[in-house]
Motif scaffolding. Structure first.
Motif, PDB file in Angstrom:
ATOM      1  N   VAL A 152      96.007  23.001  82.129  1.00  0.00           N
ATOM      2  CA  VAL A 152      96.506  24.240  81.534  1.00  0.00           C
ATOM      3  C   VAL A 152      96.842  25.195  82.667  1.00  0.00           C
ATOM      4  O   VAL A 152      96.346  25.053  83.795  1.00  0.00           O
ATOM      5  CB  VAL A 152      95.481  24.882  80.568  1.00  0.00           C
ATOM      6  CG1 VAL A 152      95.244  23.991  79.357  1.00  0.00           C
ATOM      7  CG2 VAL A 152      94.167  25.186  81.276  1.00  0.00           C
ATOM      8  N   VAL A 153      97.676  26.193  82.373  1.00  0.00           N
ATOM      9  CA  VAL A 153      98.052  27.218  83.352  1.00  0.00           C
ATOM     10  C   VAL A 153      97.940  28.579  82.682  1.00  0.00           C
ATOM     11  O   VAL A 153      98.032  28.688  81.444  1.00  0.00           O
ATOM     12  CB  VAL A 153      99.484  27.006  83.894  1.00  0.00           C
ATOM     13  CG1 VAL A 153      99.568  25.719  84.697  1.00  0.00           C
ATOM     14  CG2 VAL A 153     100.498  27.000  82.770  1.00  0.00           C
ATOM     15  N   ALA A 154      97.735  29.600  83.493  1.00  0.00           N
ATOM     16  CA  ALA A 154      97.593  30.952  82.961  1.00  0.00           C
ATOM     17  C   ALA A 154      98.948  31.502  82.520  1.00  0.00           C
ATOM     18  O   ALA A 154      99.970  31.284  83.169  1.00  0.00           O
ATOM     19  CB  ALA A 154      96.970  31.858  84.013  1.00  0.00           C
ATOM     20  N   ASP A 155      98.906  32.236  81.406  1.00  0.00           N
ATOM     21  CA  ASP A 155     100.077  32.943  80.891  1.00  0.00           C
ATOM     22  C   ASP A 155      99.583  34.316  80.436  1.00  0.00           C
ATOM     23  O   ASP A 155      99.296  34.521  79.262  1.00  0.00           O
ATOM     24  CB  ASP A 155     100.703  32.175  79.727  1.00  0.00           C
ATOM     25  CG  ASP A 155     101.986  32.824  79.230  1.00  0.00           C
ATOM     26  OD1 ASP A 155     102.373  33.879  79.764  1.00  0.00           O
ATOM     27  OD2 ASP A 155     102.594  32.278  78.283  1.00  0.00           O
ATOM     28  N   GLY A 156      99.454  35.218  81.408  1.00  0.00           N
ATOM     29  CA  GLY A 156      98.844  36.499  81.101  1.00  0.00           C
ATOM     30  C   GLY A 156      97.373  36.307  80.782  1.00  0.00           C
ATOM     31  O   GLY A 156      96.627  35.667  81.526  1.00  0.00           O
ATOM     32  N   GLU A 157      96.946  36.821  79.643  1.00  0.00           N
ATOM     33  CA  GLU A 157      95.562  36.674  79.206  1.00  0.00           C
ATOM     34  C   GLU A 157      95.339  35.351  78.478  1.00  0.00           C
ATOM     35  O   GLU A 157      94.200  35.024  78.137  1.00  0.00           O
ATOM     36  CB  GLU A 157      95.180  37.838  78.298  1.00  0.00           C
ATOM     37  CG  GLU A 157      95.197  39.201  78.974  1.00  0.00           C
ATOM     38  CD  GLU A 157      94.174  39.289  80.104  1.00  0.00           C
ATOM     39  OE1 GLU A 157      93.047  38.792  79.905  1.00  0.00           O
ATOM     40  OE2 GLU A 157      94.521  39.823  81.178  1.00  0.00           O
ATOM     41  N   ARG A 158      96.399  34.625  78.256  1.00  0.00           N
ATOM     42  CA  ARG A 158      96.299  33.374  77.494  1.00  0.00           C
ATOM     43  C   ARG A 158      96.540  32.175  78.407  1.00  0.00           C
ATOM     44  O   ARG A 158      96.843  32.316  79.596  1.00  0.00           O
ATOM     45  CB  ARG A 158      97.285  33.376  76.327  1.00  0.00           C
ATOM     46  CG  ARG A 158      96.965  34.448  75.293  1.00  0.00           C
ATOM     47  CD  ARG A 158      97.834  34.328  74.066  1.00  0.00           C
ATOM     48  NE  ARG A 158      97.331  35.192  72.998  1.00  0.00           N
ATOM     49  CZ  ARG A 158      97.281  34.858  71.718  1.00  0.00           C
ATOM     50  NH1 ARG A 158      97.713  33.664  71.334  1.00  0.00           N
ATOM     51  NH2 ARG A 158      96.812  35.694  70.817  1.00  0.00           N
ATOM     52  N   LEU A 159      96.448  30.998  77.821  1.00  0.00           N
ATOM     53  CA  LEU A 159      96.663  29.757  78.562  1.00  0.00           C
ATOM     54  C   LEU A 159      97.741  28.926  77.882  1.00  0.00           C
ATOM     55  O   LEU A 159      97.822  28.875  76.654  1.00  0.00           O
ATOM     56  CB  LEU A 159      95.361  28.949  78.647  1.00  0.00           C
ATOM     57  CG  LEU A 159      94.164  29.622  79.306  1.00  0.00           C
ATOM     58  CD1 LEU A 159      92.947  28.714  79.206  1.00  0.00           C
ATOM     59  CD2 LEU A 159      94.461  29.966  80.747  1.00  0.00           C
ATOM     60  N   ARG A 160      98.541  28.276  78.706  1.00  0.00           N
ATOM     61  CA  ARG A 160      99.551  27.334  78.219  1.00  0.00           C
ATOM     62  C   ARG A 160      99.264  25.948  78.782  1.00  0.00           C
ATOM     63  O   ARG A 160      98.527  25.809  79.761  1.00  0.00           O
ATOM     64  CB  ARG A 160     100.960  27.754  78.669  1.00  0.00           C
ATOM     65  CG  ARG A 160     101.586  28.911  77.944  1.00  0.00           C
ATOM     66  CD  ARG A 160     102.997  29.134  78.466  1.00  0.00           C
ATOM     67  NE  ARG A 160     103.673  30.216  77.783  1.00  0.00           N
ATOM     68  CZ  ARG A 160     104.407  30.065  76.674  1.00  0.00           C
ATOM     69  NH1 ARG A 160     104.549  28.843  76.166  1.00  0.00           N
ATOM     70  NH2 ARG A 160     104.993  31.090  76.119  1.00  0.00           N
ATOM     71  N   ALA A 161      99.887  24.945  78.191  1.00  0.00           N
ATOM     72  CA  ALA A 161      99.798  23.598  78.757  1.00  0.00           C
ATOM     73  C   ALA A 161     100.485  23.573  80.114  1.00  0.00           C
ATOM     74  O   ALA A 161     101.589  24.099  80.274  1.00  0.00           O
ATOM     75  CB  ALA A 161     100.443  22.590  77.820  1.00  0.00           C
ATOM     76  N   GLY A 162      99.823  22.973  81.085  1.00  0.00           N
ATOM     77  CA  GLY A 162     100.453  22.766  82.388  1.00  0.00           C
ATOM     78  C   GLY A 162     101.012  21.366  82.536  1.00  0.00           C
ATOM     79  O   GLY A 162     101.876  21.104  83.365  1.00  0.00           O
ATOM     80  N   LEU A 163     100.503  20.457  81.706  1.00  0.00           N
ATOM     81  CA  LEU A 163     100.991  19.086  81.656  1.00  0.00           C
ATOM     82  C   LEU A 163     101.273  18.727  80.203  1.00  0.00           C
ATOM     83  O   LEU A 163     100.688  19.308  79.281  1.00  0.00           O
ATOM     84  CB  LEU A 163      99.955  18.109  82.231  1.00  0.00           C
ATOM     85  CG  LEU A 163      99.639  18.223  83.720  1.00  0.00           C
ATOM     86  CD1 LEU A 163      98.454  17.337  84.077  1.00  0.00           C
ATOM     87  CD2 LEU A 163     100.853  17.861  84.564  1.00  0.00           C
ATOM     88  N   ASP A 164     102.139  17.765  80.010  1.00  0.00           N
ATOM     89  CA  ASP A 164     102.391  17.232  78.680  1.00  0.00           C
ATOM     90  C   ASP A 164     101.400  16.088  78.445  1.00  0.00           C
ATOM     91  O   ASP A 164     101.497  15.044  79.086  1.00  0.00           O
ATOM     92  CB  ASP A 164     103.835  16.720  78.596  1.00  0.00           C
ATOM     93  CG  ASP A 164     104.248  16.341  77.185  1.00  0.00           C
ATOM     94  OD1 ASP A 164     103.485  15.604  76.531  1.00  0.00           O
ATOM     95  OD2 ASP A 164     105.312  16.767  76.732  1.00  0.00           O
TER      96      ASP A 164
END
Length: 504
Positions: free
Chosen positions: A93-105
């Motif tokens: 996962v990677v940071a997206d502001g205060e939230r997290l997104r997938a960094g890998l599929d």
């Protein structure tokens, strides 16, 4: 950057996926057929509605399948014993502001009774439309799925997955092979493939290096390869598709070198592309790739031909280029200029099956651009079996002594027009209703001959009876019938009587 996907982290990730029921069946059960189908069409709204408030499974679906930013605490709950900070360190996962997104599929992938997880890089859409990175590792796409369907699944000892990428070909090979070896030039690809294998409990030897260099001096029972076969100028914008070789040289290299890495009777099955040039037969071109003097059966199947404009646009979109941007236009012009300078009028795409033999081989190049649903892998097994039978009945006398039967999947279509004496047949066309759906037009005497193929008498006697009944010269009719019979046997429309009723 190579992500730190240590075995311990992957093991904890697998435990989290299992606890949340994040697998092919679990996702389908959560989303239901309609929303699942919409997701496959890149229509996320139905899946988002269903996945909302669906606990850890819903979080994983939104995170990895829909590319949504999720609250840190919900991601942690979904990842279980894998700490979020470790997942960030591994770029899971990677940071997206205060939230997290997938960094890998990382997504479930299943066919039939098999269910796996595949680790790859996010595609352009889940990257916000940004162009892919040069070392992008492609996930399970149309090309890789087509090779999966075109590969034989007979049991084998050793398999080499040349240029493994995300490892999907090796996953399928693990169901019918005793040992797996995978190679790739890209260190990132080997890292993600290694994570794929660890997630699924698949043991595979991984080796880095160019083409066949990592396995020099070794031989295998099966080689599978989805090479960087994109046709164009010699460049390496993206390692998953560009080889650095010009034109179709990458496909030619694999075809030329693969046989020396096969055991006797071993096979290579690969995707490939080849250029079409004005005044040049594509069949002669691809056949020239075969190493001289090698005992090889080779089956080249052309599934599609794209014109240069369509080809360039398709691959630029695949990489995330905006075709209306200055960069997109410049890249397209560079590519099209190379096509024009090299007299390329089209690009063919298809499958190649090679088999090592201990004597002279059979080389066949065929157009197979009609639509069909059956996988080509079982057909490749049967094609080679029929090649063996035809080789053992190589003389006219041997073929005339054989008892044949028209296959149950062969049907006859007749096209008639209305003439002075009523309806008159103008076309007799045979169709095979399974496999790749071969078609052959034959004359009236040919239809009579096939009607007699019921295994009761040798082929030669049937031809003599037919000649007698229609007042034809037996020798002339035999000379005309033999090539037709061989071709119909090759395509499984007529089979040896001893094969009738087999469960193949």
């Amino acid at each position: 950057m190579i992500p730190d996907l240590s075995p311990e982290r992957i093991d904890r990730l697998r435990d989290a996926f299992r606890a949340a029921n994040y697998d092919a069946d679990g996702v389908l059960e959560l989303l239901g057929p309609s929303a699942h189908a919409a997701l496959g069409r890149n229509e996320p709204a139905p899946a988002l509605r269903v996945a909302a408030d669906a606990g850890p499974l819903g979080t994983l679906v939104r995170l990895f399948l829909l590319g949504m930013p999720e609250p840190r605490e919900e991601v942690q709950a979904a990842l279980g014993e894998l700490d979020v900070d470790e997942a960030l360190d591994a770029t899971i996962v990677v940071a997206d502001g205060e939230r997290l997104r997938a960094g890998l599929d990382i997504r479930p992938y299943g066919t039939g009774e098999d269910s796996w997880w595949v680790v790859s890089d996010l595609d352009s859409e889940l990257r916000g439309g940004r162009t892919l990175d040069p070392d992008h590792v492609l996930g399970v796409g149309h090309a890789s799925l087509s090779l999966v369907r075109a590969t034989s699944r007979r049991p084998v000892g050793s398999v080499l997955d040349l240029g493994t990428g995300c490892g999907v070909q090796a996953l399928h090979a693990s169901t019918h092979a005793r040992s797996l070896t995978v190679t790739d030039l890209s260190e990132r690809a080997l890292a993600l493939a290694g994570a794929t294998f660890r997630l699924n409990g698949v043991e595979a030897e991984t080796r880095g290096g160019e083409w066949f260099d990592p396995v020099r001096g070794r031989k295998f029972d099966l080689i599978v390869c989805n090479p960087p076969f994109v046709v164009g100028p010699p460049r390496t914008d993206f390692t998953y598709r560009d080889s650095g070789l010009a034109g179709d040289d990458a496909s030619a290299l694999v075809v030329r070198q693969a046989p020396s890495f096969l055991n006797e009777g071993g096979r290579a099955q690969l995707l490939a592309s080849w250029v079409h040039k004005e005044g040049e037969d594509w069949q002669d071109r691809v056949a020239s790739w075969l190493p001289p003097g090698a005992g090889l059966d080779a089956w080249f199947v052309q599934r599609d031909v794209a014109d240069p404009d369509l080809y360039v646009g398709t691959w630029l979109r695949d990489a995330g280029y905006d075709l209306n941007s200055p960069a997109g236009i410049a890249k397209a012009n560079e590519w099209l200029d190379w096509f024009a300078a090299n007299d390329v009028i089209g690009v063919g795409f298809g499958f190649i099956t090679l088999r090592r033999t201990d004597g002279p081989g059979e080389v066949v190049c065929e157009d197979l651009r009609q639509a069909f649903d059956d996988p080509l892998g079982p057909e490749s097994d049967e094609w080679l079996r029929r090649v063996d039978w035809l080789r053992s009945h190589g003389s006219t006398e041997e073929l005339l002594s054989a008892r044949l039967r028209t296959a149950e999947s062969t049907v006859l279509e007749q096209v008639s027009h209305h003439g002075e004496e009523g309806w008159e047949t103008i076309v007799n066309r045979l169709h095979r209703t399974d496999g790749p759906g071969w078609q052959h037009e034959i004359d009236e005497l040919g239809t009579r001959l096939l009607a007699g193929f019921q295994g009761a008498m040798p082929t030669g006697e049937l031809i003599e009876l037919l000649a007698m009944g229609y007042g034809e010269d037996p020798e002339e009719l035999t000379a005309a019938a033999i090539p037709m019979v061989r071709e119909l046997v090759r395509h499984g429309m007529v089979i040896p009587v001893e094969w009738s009723g087999e469960d193949r």
